[in-house]
Design a protein around this motif. Structure first.
Motif: not given
Length: 159
Positions: A112-125
């Motif tokens: 959740v932090l990586l995708v929704y807070v930091e804005g990483f794509s699913y691939k990047d996360a």
């Protein structure tokens, strides 16, 4: 590195759930990044590389000290979250969601932090966490489901 550090520290806080440990982990990740700067590939994303370093350091810590957790957990109320909204109701709801996020299992909380807070794509996360993209998607879906159920049960969800 200065522009990445606040995000890195926030990521470390989610990993460790302890302010002092987050400070130590973020500093260790920066030191390791500087030591291994020759391994950074120009043209790639520095933030993803440093986040991955932090995750590896943390996992190594967990492996070497089976009992790393305990006291000193950070209360959501003690975390400095910038207030970018003027609507009080929105801020209250966001605070409730944040509290629910902190109750998630670690794997879901980090996704959740990586995708929704930091804005990483699913691939990047997935690359940061060194897991398949489908696992990231599954963790996010499970997290959304848990938060939604708890908030609906408590009467704080949307009708």
């Amino acid at each position: 590195m200065a522009e990445i550090f606040p995000r890195l520290w926030r990521y470390c806080l989610v990993l460790t759930r302890n302010k002092d440990n987050a400070n130590d982990l973020a500093q260790a990740a920066c030191e390791r990044a500087l030591e291994k700067a020759d391994k950074f590939k120009t043209g790639t994303h520095l933030d993803r590389w440093v986040f991955r370093i932090a995750q590896r350091i943390w996992l190594n810590e967990l492996r070497s000290q089976a009992v790393r957790r305990g006291g000193g957990l950070v209360s959501v109320d003690d975390v400095d979250v910038p207030d970018t909204k003027t609507d009080t109701e929105t801020n209250i709801y966001a605070s409730q969601v944040l509290k629910e996020v902190y109750l998630l299992p670690e794997a879901q909380r980090i996704a959740v932090l990586l995708v929704y807070v930091e804005g990483f794509s699913y691939k990047d996360a997935a690359q940061v966490l060194d897991i398949p993209i489908g696992t990231v998607m599954s963790r996010l879906a499970a997290a959304r489901g848990r938060i939604s159920k708890r908030m609906d049960r408590e009467g704080t969800g949307s009708e």
